[in-house]
Design a protein around this motif. Structure first.
Motif, mmCIF file in Angstrom:
data_model
loop_
_atom_site.group_PDB
_atom_site.id
_atom_site.type_symbol
_atom_site.label_atom_id
_atom_site.label_comp_id
_atom_site.label_asym_id
_atom_site.label_seq_id
_atom_site.Cartn_x
_atom_site.Cartn_y
_atom_site.Cartn_z
ATOM 1 N N ASP A 37 0.940 -1.149 -0.123
ATOM 2 C CA ASP A 37 0.159 0.080 -0.179
ATOM 3 C C ASP A 37 0.774 1.283 0.107
ATOM 4 N N VAL A 38 1.863 1.364 0.885
ATOM 5 C CA VAL A 38 2.628 2.651 0.976
ATOM 6 C C VAL A 38 3.743 2.773 -0.391
ATOM 7 N N ASP A 39 3.961 1.349 -0.859
ATOM 8 C CA ASP A 39 4.934 1.432 -2.264
ATOM 9 C C ASP A 39 3.762 1.790 -3.502
ATOM 10 N N ALA A 40 2.687 1.689 -3.350
ATOM 11 C CA ALA A 40 1.789 2.029 -4.604
ATOM 12 C C ALA A 40 1.667 3.503 -4.319
ATOM 13 N N VAL A 41 1.412 4.036 -3.128
ATOM 14 C CA VAL A 41 1.199 5.596 -3.154
ATOM 15 C C VAL A 41 2.542 6.167 -3.730
ATOM 16 N N TYR A 42 3.560 5.966 -2.981
ATOM 17 C CA TYR A 42 4.836 6.714 -3.414
ATOM 18 C C TYR A 42 5.386 6.411 -4.742
ATOM 19 N N MET A 43 5.174 5.207 -5.284
ATOM 20 C CA MET A 43 5.520 4.815 -6.774
ATOM 21 C C MET A 43 4.625 5.596 -7.810
ATOM 22 N N GLY A 44 3.448 6.174 -7.271
ATOM 23 C CA GLY A 44 2.624 6.946 -8.020
ATOM 24 C C GLY A 44 3.255 8.301 -8.389
ATOM 25 N N ALA A 45 3.749 8.858 -6.828
ATOM 26 C CA ALA A 45 4.447 10.141 -6.916
ATOM 27 C C ALA A 45 5.837 10.255 -7.719
ATOM 28 N N VAL A 46 6.677 8.990 -7.762
ATOM 29 C CA VAL A 46 7.783 8.982 -8.647
ATOM 30 C C VAL A 46 7.388 8.920 -10.185
ATOM 31 N N GLN A 47 6.294 8.382 -10.455
ATOM 32 C CA GLN A 47 6.085 8.267 -11.685
ATOM 33 C C GLN A 47 5.357 9.551 -12.053
ATOM 34 N N GLY A 58 8.077 10.129 -14.656
ATOM 35 C CA GLY A 58 7.579 9.635 -15.880
ATOM 36 C C GLY A 58 7.993 8.084 -15.889
ATOM 37 N N ALA A 59 8.714 7.582 -14.966
ATOM 38 C CA ALA A 59 9.176 6.226 -14.810
ATOM 39 C C ALA A 59 8.964 5.912 -13.487
ATOM 40 N N GLY A 60 9.540 4.692 -13.133
ATOM 41 C CA GLY A 60 9.490 4.231 -11.506
ATOM 42 C C GLY A 60 10.495 2.989 -11.687
ATOM 43 N N GLY A 61 10.635 2.544 -10.355
ATOM 44 C CA GLY A 61 11.567 1.396 -10.078
ATOM 45 C C GLY A 61 12.151 1.676 -8.514
ATOM 46 N N TRP A 62 12.903 0.909 -8.228
ATOM 47 C CA TRP A 62 13.506 0.568 -6.854
ATOM 48 C C TRP A 62 14.962 0.567 -6.952
ATOM 49 N N PRO A 63 15.615 1.263 -5.894
ATOM 50 C CA PRO A 63 15.265 1.700 -4.553
ATOM 51 C C PRO A 63 14.213 3.083 -5.258
ATOM 52 N N MET A 64 13.421 3.102 -4.397
ATOM 53 C CA MET A 64 12.485 4.506 -4.599
ATOM 54 C C MET A 64 12.997 5.435 -3.419
ATOM 55 N N SER A 65 13.116 6.539 -3.788
ATOM 56 C CA SER A 65 13.642 7.777 -2.907
ATOM 57 C C SER A 65 12.499 8.837 -2.799
ATOM 58 N N VAL A 66 11.776 9.050 -1.836
ATOM 59 C CA VAL A 66 10.741 9.972 -1.746
ATOM 60 C C VAL A 66 10.843 11.026 -0.509
ATOM 61 N N PHE A 67 10.688 12.134 -0.900
ATOM 62 C CA PHE A 67 10.548 13.017 0.108
ATOM 63 C C PHE A 67 9.437 13.720 0.456
ATOM 64 N N CYS A 68 8.991 13.687 1.828
ATOM 65 C CA CYS A 68 7.493 13.888 2.165
ATOM 66 C C CYS A 68 7.262 15.109 3.237
ATOM 67 N N THR A 69 6.514 15.766 3.503
ATOM 68 C CA THR A 69 6.168 16.366 4.606
ATOM 69 C C THR A 69 5.619 15.498 5.714
ATOM 70 N N PRO A 70 5.963 16.150 7.037
ATOM 71 C CA PRO A 70 5.758 14.944 8.101
ATOM 72 C C PRO A 70 4.544 14.330 8.361
ATOM 73 N N ASP A 71 3.478 15.019 7.408
ATOM 74 C CA ASP A 71 2.127 14.063 7.503
ATOM 75 C C ASP A 71 2.002 13.149 6.324
ATOM 76 N N GLY A 72 3.255 13.081 5.560
ATOM 77 C CA GLY A 72 3.453 11.769 4.637
ATOM 78 C C GLY A 72 2.993 12.211 3.017
ATOM 79 N N ARG A 73 2.839 13.670 3.078
ATOM 80 C CA ARG A 73 2.773 14.017 1.469
ATOM 81 C C ARG A 73 3.969 14.139 0.685
ATOM 82 N N PRO A 74 4.010 13.551 -0.349
ATOM 83 C CA PRO A 74 5.274 13.653 -1.029
ATOM 84 C C PRO A 74 5.298 14.890 -1.798
ATOM 85 N N PHE A 75 6.546 15.559 -1.836
ATOM 86 C CA PHE A 75 6.858 16.577 -2.750
ATOM 87 C C PHE A 75 8.145 16.631 -3.903
ATOM 88 N N PHE A 76 8.892 15.631 -3.559
ATOM 89 C CA PHE A 76 9.987 15.236 -4.469
ATOM 90 C C PHE A 76 10.154 13.749 -4.421
#
Length: 675
Positions: free
Chosen positions: A85-95, A99-117
């Motif tokens: 579930d977590v992977d799907a949310v942040y993979m959506g952000a990466v894509q 425009g692409a995706g994969g692992w390792p996935m590196s996501v930067f989020c606000t403290p409430d979990g919203r991705p911004f980069f």
């Protein structure tokens, strides 16, 4: 403080000794980020991932990187297999961002979990147009401190985009008119196979360019189309793909089993990790191809893959492990490639030195090599025999013994509910059609282990044995599927009852009573940025597709309208995608075919000859009830008669009391003909 040392995930434990101050996913990380006003750095990967290991060695083991992360971020490590579930949310952000995706996935989020980069792998130094990981950390930290409004706006916009994407199917369904129906299944199959033909690689098999992933569902659709239409072109797409994969290096010619994917068009050089999911799905399609074609090479591949899983991936406490690593001894594929000198050494140790030249020729091992630094991945030419002469098989065993003396790839010992149920379903089907009592015993043992070790005391299913994470929709859907397959294998009523129990939990916990479909996470799960629904197939079939198939098959075994309606609603909800993007929901196409052409077969009394007749061919849309009677209307007045009944929607033909009569009644079913 080392927070990962006792984690249930081997992937998290791999990072326990990093200098990075890792948190597992959870409230403690969010609370600290909020208290210290720091963004979250969320790193997502899995144990068998080669590039995850590379980034770990290059960056997460670097004290300077650890210091930068500690100064400006709260670092969170996530096992994507444990938290899809977590992977799907942040993979959506990466894509969305790259425009692409994969692992390792590196996501930067606000403290409430919203991705911004978001991104994937970042190197330790600037190269090939990619910024170094430390440069990324500095830039993100600067933006967080100096351009907070922009960061917050980006987080809000990206989160809104994720919600928009997650509800896209809901909006499509809501826009449908009352007269819109699911496309005709036969016409849909024709259209899907026509589309596959445009993507088919006639030389090397498969659908599309490199890198090539096995897509067993596409092969199944081709086999189904051949059965329904009689077209040899559909059969060729299926068999060419199966032959090329079995000949290539993606198949382990020494031990059995398949690697994750091929890096090239000819299935030669694999990405060496082995996942339980791939073994399950490929066993099933090779067994079915053997039933359709009677070609023994397909049964050989399925048998060797099953034997590999049961021997190598068995967990000590029960169940099957998740994967084997791509790396061995710190080298990608370090255990799996050869030089002629290494073959010679292995064979001379067992007095087989005179077979060296023949073994190297058989497996394509040359001085030049077909991979890196003069090394070769064992392979066979496409179309060449797979059945080994005695001297070659003796050489294979000697090479395998020598290989086992090398550094071995690490094993991810998570016992995942979804993946184990997937393999049990395949193993039960294989055991039934092959009449293999050893496989049958293993399937029953593994099925019982699921019910013994994968639930809390209150009956709530868990994602993994011995874990604490609640199971997802895919876990439940595959357990239902594996229980119906075990019911067909054993003739025991308990498996049908168990299937109904889990099917009820699946609907109660995951159904969206408003917009339809099944959520990925249960109503009792933590809330993420978006509550997604797994509708589009990826490396494995979507949860909604497998649930649809499982519900339809369970309805056929039980006669219960609740399961029939649940399956029909899931198929109907996918109608816009079935019409416009059917290959994206290929497993839902199969669900529609099962619902359209479904048939029920009852073998009553003690008639192993009739049961064997049913199992002698692939009946893609049929279920078989035998052994212990259940409350299903299929059994009314038939428990002791010693005959077989072929039924469609519970309307049955005259009883067949001999194999020849039954065989004639099964011919339309073996062609997948709709009712």
């Amino acid at each position: 403080m080392n927070r990962l040392a006792q984690a249930s995930s081997p992937y998290l434990r791999q990072h326990a000794e990093n200098p990075v101050d890792w948190y597992p996913w959870g409230e403690a990380a969010f609370a600290r980020a909020l208290e210290e006003d720091k963004p979250l750095f969320v790193s997502v990967g899995y144990a068998a991932c080669h590039w995850c290991h590379v980034m770990a060695h290059e960056s997460f083991e670097d004290p300077r990187v650890a210091e930068a992360l500690a100064n400006d971020f709260v670092s969170v490590k996530v096992d994507r297999e444990e938290r899809p579930d977590v992977d799907a949310v942040y993979m959506g952000a990466v894509q969305a961002m790259t425009g692409a995706g994969g692992w390792p996935m590196s996501v930067f989020c606000t403290p409430d979990g919203r991705p911004f980069f978001a991104g994937t792998y970042f190197p330790p130094t600037d190269r090939h147009g990619m910024p170094s990981f430390r440069r990324v950390l500095d830039a993100v930290a600067t933006a967080w401190h100096e351009r907070r409004e922009e960061v917050e706006a980006q987080a809000s916009a990206l989160s809104a985009a994720l919600v928009n994407e997650a509800t896209a199917v809901d909006r499509l369904v809501a826009g449908e008119t009352a007269t819109t129906t699911v496309p005709d299944a036969t016409r849909l199959l024709d259209e899907v196979v026509d589309e596959l033909a445009t993507r088919f690689d006639d030389r090397f098999g498969g659908f599309g360019p490199a890198p090539k992933f096995p897509r067993p569902t596409f092969v199944e659709l081709c086999l189904r189309h051949h059965l329904r239409s009689g077209k040899e072109s559909s059969l060729r797409m299926a068999t060419r793909t199966l032959d090329a994969m079995a000949a290539g290096g993606i198949y382990d010619h020494l031990e059995g089993g398949f690697a994750r994917y091929s890096t090239d068009a000819q299935w030669l050089v694999p990405h060496f990790e082995k996942m339980l999911t791939d073994q399950a799905l490929l066993v099933r399609i090779y067994v079915r191809a053997w039933q359709v074609t009677t070609e023994q090479r397909y049964l050989q591949v399925a048998t060797e893959t099953i034997d590999f899983v049961l021997e190598t991936m068995a967990a000590p406490a029960g169940g099957l492990c998740a994967s084997l690593d791509a790396d061995a001894g710190g080298v990608e594929g370090g255990h799996a490639t050869w030089t002629p000198a290494e073959v010679r050494e292995a064979l001379f140790q067992t007095d087989l030195g005179e077979v060296t030249s023949a073994a190297c020729d058989w497996y394509g091992i040359t001085d030049e090599g077909n991979w890196q630094e003069g090394r070769s991945v064992p392979r066979r030419p496409i179309g060449a025999p797979l059945e080994r002469p005695p001297e070659i098989d003796a050489a294979r065993r000697a090479m395998l013994n020598a290989r086992r003396q090398r550094p071995r790839p690490a094993r991810d010992d998570k016992v995942l509910t979804e993946w184990n149920a997937m393999f049990v379903a395949a193993l039960a089907e294989a055991a039934a059609v092959c009449g293999n009592p050893e496989w049958a015993a293993h399937a029953v043992t593994l099925g019982n282990s699921l019910f013994a070790r994968h639930r809390r005391q209150d009956g709530r299913w868990l994602r993994a044995a011995g874990g604490a994470i609640p199971a997802f929709a895919a876990d439940h859907a595959w357990v239902v599927e594996c229980c119906t397959r075990l019911a067909e294998l054993t003739g025991r009523a308990r498996w049908t009852a168990r299937a109904e129990e889990v099917a009820g939990q699946l609907l109660d916990l995951f159904a969206d009573d408003g917009s339809g479909g099944l959520f990925t996470s249960g109503h009792d799960a933590e809330r993420l940025v978006v509550r997604a629904k797994d509708v589009v197939d990826a490396a494995v079939p979507s949860a909604n597709a497998i649930a649809a198939q499982a519900f339809v098959r369970l309805a056929m075994l039980t006669g219960r309208t609740r399961w029939r309606d649940a399956g029909a609603k899931l198929v109907a909800r996918a109608a816009p995608l079935l019409r416009d993007q059917p290959l994206a929901v290929a497993d839902t196409v199969i669900a529609s075919l099962v619902a359209d052409g479904g048939a029920e077969i009852v073998v009553s009394g003690d008639r192993p000859d009739l049961l064997a007749e049913v199992r002698a061919r692939w009946l893609p849309d049929a279920v078989v009830a035998w052994g212990e009677p259940t409350a299903s209307p299929l059994w009314l007045g038939r428990a002791e008669e010693g005959a077989a009944y072929v039924c469609r929607h519970f309307a049955c033909a005259a009883p067949a009391s001999d194999p020849a009569t039954l065989r004639a009644q099964l011919v339309p079913l073996s062609k997948g003909a709709p009712g």
